[in-house]
Scaffold this motif. Structure first.
Motif, PDB file in Angstrom:
ATOM      1  N   VAL A 174       0.846  -1.208   0.000  1.00  0.00           N
ATOM      2  CA  VAL A 174       0.000   0.000   0.000  1.00  0.00           C
ATOM      3  C   VAL A 174       0.875   1.250   0.000  1.00  0.00           C
ATOM      4  CG1 VAL A 174      -1.653   1.336   1.380  1.00  0.00           C
ATOM      5  CG2 VAL A 174      -1.977  -1.121   1.080  1.00  0.00           C
ATOM      6  N   LEU A 175       1.922   1.220   0.827  1.00  0.00           N
ATOM      7  CA  LEU A 175       2.824   2.373   0.889  1.00  0.00           C
ATOM      8  C   LEU A 175       3.504   2.603  -0.467  1.00  0.00           C
ATOM      9  CD1 LEU A 175       4.217   4.562   2.572  1.00  0.00           C
ATOM     10  CD2 LEU A 175       5.889   2.863   3.302  1.00  0.00           C
ATOM     11  N   ALA A 176       3.912   1.519  -1.102  1.00  0.00           N
ATOM     12  CA  ALA A 176       4.573   1.647  -2.414  1.00  0.00           C
ATOM     13  C   ALA A 176       3.626   2.258  -3.443  1.00  0.00           C
ATOM     14  CB  ALA A 176       5.048   0.277  -2.886  1.00  0.00           C
ATOM     15  N   VAL A 177       2.383   1.822  -3.397  1.00  0.00           N
ATOM     16  CA  VAL A 177       1.396   2.353  -4.349  1.00  0.00           C
ATOM     17  C   VAL A 177       1.189   3.848  -4.106  1.00  0.00           C
ATOM     18  CG1 VAL A 177      -1.048   2.275  -5.018  1.00  0.00           C
ATOM     19  CG2 VAL A 177       0.236   0.146  -4.705  1.00  0.00           C
ATOM     20  N   ILE A 178       1.083   4.212  -2.838  1.00  0.00           N
ATOM     21  CA  ILE A 178       0.882   5.634  -2.514  1.00  0.00           C
ATOM     22  C   ILE A 178       2.057   6.467  -3.035  1.00  0.00           C
ATOM     23  CG2 ILE A 178       0.756   7.308  -0.621  1.00  0.00           C
ATOM     24  CD1 ILE A 178      -0.723   5.145   0.996  1.00  0.00           C
ATOM     25  N   ILE A 179       3.270   5.983  -2.781  1.00  0.00           N
ATOM     26  CA  ILE A 179       4.452   6.734  -3.216  1.00  0.00           C
ATOM     27  C   ILE A 179       4.510   6.804  -4.742  1.00  0.00           C
ATOM     28  CG2 ILE A 179       6.978   6.715  -3.289  1.00  0.00           C
ATOM     29  CD1 ILE A 179       6.997   5.689  -0.461  1.00  0.00           C
ATOM     30  N   ALA A 180       4.152   5.716  -5.398  1.00  0.00           N
ATOM     31  CA  ALA A 180       4.177   5.703  -6.867  1.00  0.00           C
ATOM     32  C   ALA A 180       3.191   6.727  -7.427  1.00  0.00           C
ATOM     33  CB  ALA A 180       3.843   4.307  -7.378  1.00  0.00           C
ATOM     34  N   VAL A 181       1.998   6.757  -6.852  1.00  0.00           N
ATOM     35  CA  VAL A 181       0.979   7.701  -7.328  1.00  0.00           C
ATOM     36  C   VAL A 181       1.449   9.137  -7.105  1.00  0.00           C
ATOM     37  CG1 VAL A 181      -1.369   8.561  -6.880  1.00  0.00           C
ATOM     38  CG2 VAL A 181      -0.939   6.100  -7.027  1.00  0.00           C
ATOM     39  N   LEU A 182       1.991   9.382  -5.903  1.00  0.00           N
ATOM     40  CA  LEU A 182       2.468  10.734  -5.613  1.00  0.00           C
ATOM     41  C   LEU A 182       3.612  11.138  -6.538  1.00  0.00           C
ATOM     42  CD1 LEU A 182       2.467  11.298  -1.758  1.00  0.00           C
ATOM     43  CD2 LEU A 182       1.272  12.582  -3.504  1.00  0.00           C
ATOM     44  N   SER A 183       4.506  10.192  -6.801  1.00  0.00           N
ATOM     45  CA  SER A 183       5.619  10.486  -7.708  1.00  0.00           C
ATOM     46  C   SER A 183       5.092  10.814  -9.099  1.00  0.00           C
ATOM     47  CB  SER A 183       6.575   9.294  -7.781  1.00  0.00           C
ATOM     48  OG  SER A 183       7.114   9.027  -6.527  1.00  0.00           O
ATOM     49  N   ALA A 184       4.087  10.065  -9.531  1.00  0.00           N
ATOM     50  CA  ALA A 184       3.491  10.302 -10.850  1.00  0.00           C
ATOM     51  C   ALA A 184       2.893  11.700 -10.921  1.00  0.00           C
ATOM     52  CB  ALA A 184       2.427   9.253 -11.133  1.00  0.00           C
ATOM     53  N   VAL A 185       2.214  12.073  -9.824  1.00  0.00           N
ATOM     54  CA  VAL A 185       1.607  13.400  -9.781  1.00  0.00           C
ATOM     55  C   VAL A 185       2.692  14.475  -9.847  1.00  0.00           C
ATOM     56  CG1 VAL A 185       0.308  15.003  -8.296  1.00  0.00           C
ATOM     57  CG2 VAL A 185      -0.453  12.636  -8.562  1.00  0.00           C
ATOM     58  N   GLN A 186       3.769  14.251  -9.104  1.00  0.00           N
ATOM     59  CA  GLN A 186       4.857  15.226  -9.100  1.00  0.00           C
ATOM     60  C   GLN A 186       5.477  15.358 -10.491  1.00  0.00           C
ATOM     61  OE1 GLN A 186       7.150  13.543  -5.902  1.00  0.00           O
ATOM     62  NE2 GLN A 186       6.380  14.995  -4.407  1.00  0.00           N
ATOM     63  N   PHE A 187       5.679  14.222 -11.152  1.00  0.00           N
ATOM     64  CA  PHE A 187       6.232  14.261 -12.511  1.00  0.00           C
ATOM     65  C   PHE A 187       5.287  15.018 -13.451  1.00  0.00           C
ATOM     66  CE2 PHE A 187       9.142  10.822 -11.258  1.00  0.00           C
ATOM     67  CZ  PHE A 187      10.287  11.245 -11.893  1.00  0.00           C
ATOM     68  N   LYS A 188       3.987  14.726 -13.278  1.00  0.00           N
ATOM     69  CA  LYS A 188       2.990  15.346 -14.157  1.00  0.00           C
ATOM     70  C   LYS A 188       3.004  16.867 -13.983  1.00  0.00           C
ATOM     71  CE  LYS A 188       0.000  14.182 -17.211  1.00  0.00           C
ATOM     72  NZ  LYS A 188       0.494  13.452 -18.407  1.00  0.00           N
ATOM     73  N   LEU A 189       3.009  17.290 -12.708  1.00  0.00           N
ATOM     74  CA  LEU A 189       3.000  18.729 -12.433  1.00  0.00           C
ATOM     75  C   LEU A 189       4.262  19.400 -12.972  1.00  0.00           C
ATOM     76  CD1 LEU A 189       1.532  18.817  -8.803  1.00  0.00           C
ATOM     77  CD2 LEU A 189       0.408  19.513 -10.926  1.00  0.00           C
TER      78      LEU A 189
END
Lengths: 300, 449
Positions: free
Chosen positions: A281-296
């Motif tokens: 779950v933690l890995a998924v959360i970090i992956a999603v957040l990283s994706a958002v950061q890359f997108k922004l």
């Protein structure tokens, strides 16, 4: 005709070089597969099992995940982790950028001295740093209470780490001091690499210092900022040693983080399956957040 | 660009997953049980047989927790030299564990079929944990009628599993006490509330004494430390003794800390001046603060603490039983040997020979117990004659209460205990906090059955 004769030779050369390249990669590849990929796959698989020491694992499907989202301690740990990330990531980024922009164009020795000072907590062992902070926060003879009561700021000693109103704040404060060193070094390097001719041209055209920074330097240090954002986010999510050494998740679960709760379940209660479910779950959360950061960052 | 982004995200995941990828081998596959299953029939040979047959050339491993000087290689080498003088045919290799990661080391060894032959520890691990999981050898042949008659009954019952099998052969024991700073108590006029000769006090006198010390200007009289489980036997004993509560039922199948007596005790401690529920310290911190004079009393104390801190203490320490309304019932420590069933009968026989020598040989047993800095589990006479400190502490051994640490779900209950103390300290209703503790602990106990 000449090309036809040359091709077989170059193909053989390319093949030989490719094989040599892979041969050089092999040791690290084996290490990577054995110590990174394999545990990662095991982590995901085991999260579907009731896995513990000294007995066979039992397949339980999604039961670990179901339990996870009904576990109030886990949800509290999730909230605490979010608070740590939300507070520490912007503060670390802004503070380190501010310090870097002040010191990057100082003369050699001065800049090095500042870099050294801010980097010191990073190279100092986390246990040593934590022990010093623990002493400073001590309820009975810590320096914060001493200074606070001596100057009249505090009426009585505060149990900084033993009171749920303050404990998480103390953890975040320590985390900040140990987290800013690396970003400062990275920002100083990035700012030094900014094309000075553009800055000088802008200044000649009448641009203010803020405009120079915002329009010229900021876009050029954006990749560094993105990198700092990602690593600071990951480090904040993985905050563990401080919790383990200072509060053990207390008081009253007020400083539990996901990483600490994973450790507690896996290595205190030997509930490997449950701990690994949290890890996923933690890995998924970090992956999603990283994706958002890359997108922004991409949009900027 | 897109590929690079995907790689970057994948690496983020990797960092987390590899940090938590702590599975125990193949899921669904057989976990490597070093000790096979159960206390096998292979072990049912007599102690005499163990000493004479099948031990020739055996090499055994002893893993020892730091029980006094059993954690000191020079001392243990001496003990093993004594053993080898009588049994040169058995080679003993020693590994020293500590309490912070010793359990992990042993559990990992079990998983890898590398469990030690002998472990020196207490019933909570040997009996309630590894014994209950069927990893240990039945030591019935060491528990002869003579041994049963000699070893204290309370110790014998702690060495047996709920299945009646003996998984531990005991060597030494102690009773955990508390201690007061006598200088501070004298200055506060609080010694009048203490039976100094017997080291006891009633709950009413404890309340008066703490108030007197507090009124004398000592704001921090004692701390109910609850940052973690370190030294939690002190807080358990304090709470249970104040009004005669118990931690578990007599059968060690159920946690009973939600009794009226315990609730009253927890509330009393919360209400008392000078006693703080402190979620920032553990037992070790409390000991340091007592030794440096910050606290006037320590709830986490025993003979080892006084010996280890002699150079730091510049006041008169008075060890005390916990205050109670009747006879105090102290938490005890019992340490002894257990044998992992590694399936090698020669090693098991050699291990039994070793245990028999260390714990039963007339001359060696005294030396083995003395190495622990504690007391024998049977009458060996006054082995500490001339040692005033040991003699002073020996008066507490008869107060040892029920050894309830063998109850199921112990690891969960220990954590739930200090979490419960933190809740009480932060103002949560005592009954609510204690009921939650008991529910959590009993659920763990039931799961362990």
């Amino acid at each position: 005709m000449a090309a036809e004769k040359k091709n077989p030779m170059s193909k053989a050369l390319v093949r030989r070089e490719t094989i040599a390249g892979y041969a050089f990669m092999l040791p690290s590849l084996v290490f990577f597969l054995g110590f990174v990929i394999y545990p990662m796959v095991q982590c995901v698989i085991t999260s579907f099992f009731d896995a513990t020491m000294n007995r066979e694992d039992i397949f339980i499907g999604l039961a670990n995940y179901t339990e996870l989202f009904q576990d109030t301690v886990f949800l509290g740990a999730l909230r605490n982790t979010a608070v740590i990330v939300i507070v520490s990531v912007p503060v670390v980024c802004i503070f380190s950028l501010w310090v870097s922009s002040v010191i990057y164009d100082l003369k050699g020795a001065a800049c090095s001295a500042f870099r050294c000072i801010f980097y010191l907590p990073v190279v100092t062992g986390s246990v040593a740093v934590t022990v010093v902070w623990k002493w400073m926060f001590n309820n009975y003879y810590g320096i914060f209470n001493y200074v606070g009561t001596s100057t009249g700021l505090l009426k009585q000693n505060i149990n900084w780490l033993g009171d749920e109103r303050y404990a998480l704040g103390c953890i975040i404060l320590i985390l900040l001091t140990t987290s800013v060193g690396q970003p400062i070094v990275l920002y100083v390097s990035a700012l030094n690499n900014v094309d000075q001719s553009l800055v000088e041209a802008a200044e000649v055209d009448g641009a203010t210092k803020f405009q120079c920074f915002w329009k010229i330097k900021w876009p050029q240090i954006m990749p560094t900022t993105l990198y700092i954002l990602v690593i600071t986010t990951i480090n904040s999510f993985q905050c563990f040693a401080l919790i383990q050494l200072l509060t053990s998740g207390g008081p009253n679960h007020s400083t539990d983080t996901i990483m600490y709760y994973i450790y507690y379940n896996a290595f205190k209660l030997y509930r490997y399956g449950y701990g690994n479910a949290m890890g996923v779950v933690l890995a998924v959360i970090i992956a999603v957040l990283s994706a958002v950061q890359f997108k922004l960052a991409e949009r900027d | 660009m897109k590929k690079r982004k995907i790689m970057a995200m994948a690496l983020s995941c990797l960092m987390v997953l590899s940090a938590v990828g702590c599975g125990n081998g193949d899921s669904g596959s057989t976990s490597g049980s070093a000790a096979g299953t159960g206390s096998s029939a292979a072990t049912n040979q007599s102690s005499a047989q163990a000493q004479t047959g099948g031990t020739e050339g055996a090499e055994i491993t002893l893993w020892t927790y730091p029980i006094g000087k059993w954690g000191d290689s020079a001392t243990v080498d001496g003990l093993i030299a004594n053993f080898n003088a009588v049994h040169p045919e058995i080679k003993v290799t020693v590994e020293y564990l500590d309490y912070s990661n010793g359990d992990d080391q042993i559990n990992t060894a079990i998983e890898g079929n590398q469990a030690p032959d002998i472990v020196l520890e207490g019933p909570e691990r040997l009996v309630a944990n590894w014994g209950a999981k069927g990893l240990m050898v039945d030591l019935a042949d060491l528990w002869t009628d003579e041994a049963k008659a000699a070893i204290y009954e309370s110790v014998e019952s702690a060495c047996k599993g709920s299945d009646g099998v003996y998984y531990e052969y005991p060597l030494c024991m102690t009773a955990h006490t508390m201690a007061i700073n006598k200088d501070i108590f004298e200055a506060a006029g609080a010694m009048q509330y203490i039976d100094e000769a017997n080291g006891t006090w009633t709950t009413d006198d404890f309340i008066k004494a703490v108030q007197a010390v507090y009124d004398s200007g000592q704001a921090n009289v004692g701390a109910v430390y609850c940052n973690g489980q370190g030294g939690d036997q002190g807080t358990r004993a304090l709470v249970n003794n104040l009004y005669g509560g118990t931690f578990t039922n007599a059968e060690h199948t159920e946690y009973t800390a939600n009794s009226e007596e315990n609730i009253k005790a927890l509330q009393l401690l919360y209400d008392m001046d000078g006693i703080n529920y402190d979620a920032s310290i553990v037992g070790g911190d409390e000991i340091n603060m007592f030794c440096n004079g910050t606290l006037a009393m320590a709830f986490c104390w025993n003979i080892a603490q006084e010996k280890n801190n002699l150079d730091k203490i510049n006041f008169d320490v008075l060890p005390m039983a916990f205050p109670s309304t009747g006879d105090p019932k102290l938490c005890g420590g019992i340490w002894g040997f257990g044998i992992f069933n590694n399936g090698d009968e020669a090693k098991i026989a050699a291990a039994k020979t070793f245990i028999d020598f260390m714990a039963n040989d007339e001359k060696q047993a005294v030396e083995s117990v003395k190495a622990s800095s504690y007391w024998p589990v049977k009458d060996l006479g006054n082995i500490y004659e001339g040692d005033d400190l040991m003699t002073e502490y020996s008066k507490f051994v008869p107060y040892m209460g029920d050894y309830y640490q063998v109850v199921g779900g112990w690891a969960e209950a220990r954590t739930a205990w200090w979490n419960m103390l933190q809740q009480v300290g932060s103002g949560v209703d005592v009954k609510t906090a204690v009921e939650e503790f008991v529910a959590t602990s009993n659920a763990a106990a039931n799961a362990a059955q």
